[in-house]
Design an enzyme around this catalytic site. Structure first.
Site, PDB file in Angstrom:
ATOM      1  N   MET A   1       0.836  -1.193   0.000  1.00 59.98           N
ATOM      2  CA  MET A   1       0.000   0.000   0.000  1.00 59.98           C
ATOM      3  C   MET A   1       0.874   1.247   0.000  1.00 59.98           C
ATOM      4  O   MET A   1       1.689   1.434   0.889  1.00 59.98           O
ATOM      5  CB  MET A   1      -0.937  -0.042   1.208  1.00 59.98           C
ATOM      6  CG  MET A   1      -2.077  -1.022   0.975  1.00 59.98           C
ATOM      7  SD  MET A   1      -3.067  -1.408   2.408  1.00 59.98           S
ATOM      8  CE  MET A   1      -3.279   0.158   3.156  1.00 59.98           C
ATOM      9  N   GLU A   2       0.635   2.060  -1.006  1.00 65.02           N
ATOM     10  CA  GLU A   2       1.506   3.205  -1.283  1.00 65.02           C
ATOM     11  C   GLU A   2       1.603   4.167  -0.094  1.00 65.02           C
ATOM     12  O   GLU A   2       0.601   4.585   0.473  1.00 65.02           O
ATOM     13  CB  GLU A   2       0.969   3.951  -2.499  1.00 65.02           C
ATOM     14  CG  GLU A   2       2.039   4.712  -3.217  1.00 65.02           C
ATOM     15  CD  GLU A   2       1.746   6.180  -3.280  1.00 65.02           C
ATOM     16  OE1 GLU A   2       0.598   6.561  -3.067  1.00 65.02           O
ATOM     17  OE2 GLU A   2       2.691   6.942  -3.535  1.00 65.02           O
TER      18      GLU A   2
ATOM     19  N   GLN B   1       4.260  -4.545  -7.970  1.00 66.40           N
ATOM     20  CA  GLN B   1       3.111  -3.939  -8.657  1.00 66.40           C
ATOM     21  C   GLN B   1       3.506  -2.741  -9.532  1.00 66.40           C
ATOM     22  O   GLN B   1       4.245  -1.865  -9.101  1.00 66.40           O
ATOM     23  CB  GLN B   1       2.072  -3.475  -7.637  1.00 66.40           C
ATOM     24  CG  GLN B   1       0.780  -3.029  -8.312  1.00 66.40           C
ATOM     25  CD  GLN B   1      -0.298  -2.640  -7.322  1.00 66.40           C
ATOM     26  OE1 GLN B   1      -0.190  -1.606  -6.675  1.00 66.40           O
ATOM     27  NE2 GLN B   1      -1.342  -3.452  -7.225  1.00 66.40           N
TER      28      GLN B   1
ATOM     29  N   CYS C   1      -6.236   2.064  -8.366  1.00 65.57           N
ATOM     30  CA  CYS C   1      -5.877   3.266  -7.608  1.00 65.57           C
ATOM     31  C   CYS C   1      -6.811   4.436  -7.955  1.00 65.57           C
ATOM     32  O   CYS C   1      -6.985   4.776  -9.123  1.00 65.57           O
ATOM     33  CB  CYS C   1      -4.431   3.655  -7.890  1.00 65.57           C
ATOM     34  SG  CYS C   1      -3.931   5.091  -6.928  1.00 65.57           S
TER      35      CYS C   1
ATOM     36  N   LYS D   1      -5.084  -6.386 -10.240  1.00 57.47           N
ATOM     37  CA  LYS D   1      -6.003  -5.937  -9.198  1.00 57.47           C
ATOM     38  C   LYS D   1      -6.918  -4.913  -9.821  1.00 57.47           C
ATOM     39  O   LYS D   1      -6.455  -3.990 -10.511  1.00 57.47           O
ATOM     40  CB  LYS D   1      -5.177  -5.294  -8.094  1.00 57.47           C
ATOM     41  CG  LYS D   1      -5.931  -4.479  -7.070  1.00 57.47           C
ATOM     42  CD  LYS D   1      -5.775  -5.102  -5.702  1.00 57.47           C
ATOM     43  CE  LYS D   1      -6.421  -4.302  -4.612  1.00 57.47           C
ATOM     44  NZ  LYS D   1      -5.610  -3.152  -4.266  1.00 57.47           N
TER      45      LYS D   1
ATOM     46  N   GLY E   1     -11.629  -5.853   0.267  1.00 58.21           N
ATOM     47  CA  GLY E   1     -12.406  -4.686   0.690  1.00 58.21           C
ATOM     48  C   GLY E   1     -13.213  -4.929   1.947  1.00 58.21           C
ATOM     49  O   GLY E   1     -14.035  -5.851   1.992  1.00 58.21           O
ATOM     50  N   GLU E   2     -12.926  -4.130   2.982  1.00 55.76           N
ATOM     51  CA  GLU E   2     -13.724  -4.115   4.227  1.00 55.76           C
ATOM     52  C   GLU E   2     -13.709  -5.437   4.996  1.00 55.76           C
ATOM     53  O   GLU E   2     -14.690  -5.763   5.660  1.00 55.76           O
ATOM     54  CB  GLU E   2     -15.173  -3.708   3.943  1.00 55.76           C
ATOM     55  CG  GLU E   2     -15.337  -2.311   3.403  1.00 55.76           C
ATOM     56  CD  GLU E   2     -14.804  -1.215   4.341  1.00 55.76           C
ATOM     57  OE1 GLU E   2     -15.013  -1.305   5.554  1.00 55.76           O
ATOM     58  OE2 GLU E   2     -14.144  -0.283   3.817  1.00 55.76           O
TER      59      GLU E   2
ATOM     60  N   ARG F   1      -5.963  -2.610   4.391  1.00 57.73           N
ATOM     61  CA  ARG F   1      -5.653  -1.863   5.615  1.00 57.73           C
ATOM     62  C   ARG F   1      -5.546  -2.767   6.835  1.00 57.73           C
ATOM     63  O   ARG F   1      -4.828  -2.454   7.786  1.00 57.73           O
ATOM     64  CB  ARG F   1      -6.710  -0.765   5.814  1.00 57.73           C
ATOM     65  CG  ARG F   1      -6.606   0.328   4.764  1.00 57.73           C
ATOM     66  CD  ARG F   1      -7.855   1.164   4.683  1.00 57.73           C
ATOM     67  NE  ARG F   1      -8.988   0.382   4.196  1.00 57.73           N
ATOM     68  CZ  ARG F   1     -10.222   0.843   4.090  1.00 57.73           C
ATOM     69  NH1 ARG F   1     -10.487   2.074   4.447  1.00 57.73           N
ATOM     70  NH2 ARG F   1     -11.185   0.073   3.623  1.00 57.73           N
TER      71      ARG F   1
HETATM   72  C1  LIG Z   1      -3.038   4.465   1.912  1.00 55.89           C
HETATM   73  C2  LIG Z   1      -3.413   3.402   0.918  1.00 55.89           C
HETATM   74  C3  LIG Z   1      -2.520   3.053  -0.078  1.00 55.89           C
HETATM   75  C4  LIG Z   1      -2.851   2.052  -1.013  1.00 55.89           C
HETATM   76  N1  LIG Z   1      -1.945   1.716  -1.969  1.00 55.89           N
HETATM   77  C5  LIG Z   1      -2.223   0.707  -2.829  1.00 55.89           C
HETATM   78  C6  LIG Z   1      -1.276   0.282  -3.793  1.00 55.89           C
HETATM   79  O1  LIG Z   1      -0.160   0.826  -3.897  1.00 55.89           O
HETATM   80  N2  LIG Z   1      -1.624  -0.743  -4.615  1.00 55.89           N
HETATM   81  C7  LIG Z   1      -2.847  -1.376  -4.528  1.00 55.89           C
HETATM   82  O2  LIG Z   1      -3.115  -2.311  -5.280  1.00 55.89           O
HETATM   83  N3  LIG Z   1      -3.755  -0.985  -3.634  1.00 55.89           N
HETATM   84  C8  LIG Z   1      -3.477   0.037  -2.779  1.00 55.89           C
HETATM   85  N4  LIG Z   1      -4.418   0.414  -1.869  1.00 55.89           N
HETATM   86  C9  LIG Z   1      -5.732  -0.265  -1.843  1.00 55.89           C
HETATM   87  C10 LIG Z   1      -5.725  -1.478  -0.913  1.00 55.89           C
HETATM   88  O3  LIG Z   1      -4.805  -2.438  -1.370  1.00 55.89           O
HETATM   89  C11 LIG Z   1      -7.098  -2.144  -0.844  1.00 55.89           C
HETATM   90  O4  LIG Z   1      -7.478  -2.556  -2.124  1.00 55.89           O
HETATM   91  C12 LIG Z   1      -8.170  -1.202  -0.283  1.00 55.89           C
HETATM   92  O5  LIG Z   1      -7.696  -0.507   0.842  1.00 55.89           O
HETATM   93  C13 LIG Z   1      -9.437  -1.985   0.073  1.00 55.89           C
HETATM   94  O6  LIG Z   1      -9.140  -3.056   0.899  1.00 55.89           O
HETATM   95  P1  LIG Z   1      -9.244  -2.963   2.507  1.00 55.89           P
HETATM   96  O7  LIG Z   1     -10.657  -2.548   2.835  1.00 55.89           O
HETATM   97  O8  LIG Z   1      -8.878  -4.352   2.959  1.00 55.89           O
HETATM   98  O9  LIG Z   1      -8.282  -1.924   2.958  1.00 55.89           O
HETATM   99  C14 LIG Z   1      -4.117   1.413  -0.944  1.00 55.89           C
HETATM  100  C15 LIG Z   1      -5.017   1.776   0.061  1.00 55.89           C
HETATM  101  C16 LIG Z   1      -4.689   2.758   0.986  1.00 55.89           C
HETATM  102  C17 LIG Z   1      -5.704   3.119   2.055  1.00 55.89           C
END
Ligand SMILES: Cc1cc2nc3c(=O)[nH]c(=O)nc-3n(C[C@H](O)[C@H](O)[C@H](O)COP(=O)(O)O)c2cc1C
Length: 313
Positions: A1-2, A61, A91, A133, A194-195, A218
């Protein structure tokens, strides 16, 4: 996650067990051929067989829209040591989308196809799989199935579906039912994302999507033990619920890692960011710790507050 999960964080998270693979922050590809050092900076594990110290595979990625440049850079990534390359079509960031990258490409399934096809073709002779993704769409879900099919035809070997559109951002709920619809038209493995914050969320997601394999975003930061708990759940073993104090201990461990790549002020800032994210999972308890720590400027001060919170919990 970036901006939040780097190699040190991946190391700490994957050491907790249960993770089958993880993915780097995206490397944005525009008009330049990136040197190998860019890939090594984002993914130092490439020098260690693309594995975290705990032995968990790390997928690299890429994010971009130009098929040729993506293919060129995928080859560089492979020569830098990538074992699996992943393409980001999820993204929602403005800068990325303005240049037709990430989720904005989902408005044009033919461009999704072209991007993925070029990368898959570049990697195939090297024996390197391409995964992807995607979100459910940009504005709405109208093209969700077309995009998924386009990715499959292009030659991906796995698809993670973040079950929201770009416009939905990170707003709950995730539409897990859409993961089922997408999986129905796909022959390659599909993972739901997601979630999923708790084991109960995971069970609801499985019930709605029919998919057992999930990607945790997250939650990797708010409860890195959930991956192991999901495995325990499937093995019929007793599952021990995570306690908030464990997560705070992880933050202290992160701050104390010897190989820290950041200056103290950045370490303090990133820990506060992490605390902000914890509020999504741990509610009031995390709010209180964040309030106590938000004015900390030094690492010692921050560790002091975190230790105090751990003792009180
Ligand atoms: C701060 C932040 C940075 C993220 N960076 C990336 C990323 O670089 N590559 C990616 O595929 N998803 C990225 N995501 C998305 C997450 O991988 C994920 O798909 C999204 O948060 C939903 O899943 P979750 O509810 O489990 O967090 C990022 C999400 C957040 C909040």
């Amino acid at each position: 996650m970036e901006g939040v999960i780097d190699a040190l964080t991946r190391d700490l998270i994957t050491r907790q067990g249960g993770w089958s693979f993880c993915v780097t922050e995206f490397v944005r590809i525009t008009q330049d051929k990136q040197p190998r050092r860019v890939f090594h900076r984002i993914c130092p594990e490439l020098r260690q067989n693309a594995l975290t110290p705990a032995g968990v595979p790390v997928h690299l990625q890429l994010l971009g829209s130009d098929p040729e440049m993506l293919a060129i850079n995928a080859r560089v990534a492979a020569s830098a040591g990538a074992k699996v390359v992943d393409l980001n079509f999820g993204c929602p960031a403005k800068t990325v989308n303005r240049h037709l990258g990430g989720a904005s490409l989902l408005r044009y399934p033919e461009q999704v196809y072209a991007a993925a096809r070029a990368v898959a073709d570049a990697l195939r002779p090297l024996g390197i799989p391409l995964t992807a993704k995607m979100r459910l769409g940009y504005q709405d879900t109208e093209l969700a199935l077309d995009n998924a099919r386009a990715l499959q035809e292009a030659g991906i070997s796995q698809l993670v579906v973040h079950a929201r559109t770009k416009v939905q951002g990170y707003k709950p709920p995730a539409q897990w039912e859409w993961v089922a619809r997408i999986a129905e038209v796909m022959d390659v493995p599909v993972l739901a994302n997601g979630e999923i914050w708790t084991l109960e969320d995971y069970q609801r997601c499985v019930a709605v999507s029919g998919i057992r394999d999930v990607m945790l975003g997250r939650t990797a930061m708010t409860d890195p033990w959930l991956a192991r708990q999901i495995r325990q759940h499937h093995a019929g073993e007793a599952v021990t619920a995570t306690e908030f104090g464990q997560v705070l201990q992880l933050l202290v461990q992160w701050l104390q890692q010897p190989a820290q790549a950041y200056q103290e002020d950045v370490r303090v800032m990133r820990t506060k960011q992490w605390l902000v994210m914890l509020r999504l999972r741990w509610g009031e308890a995390a709010h209180q710790v964040f309030d106590a720590c938000k004015r900390c400027e030094t690492e010692d001060e921050l560790i002091g507050f975190l230790d105090q919170a751990i003792r009180i919990l």
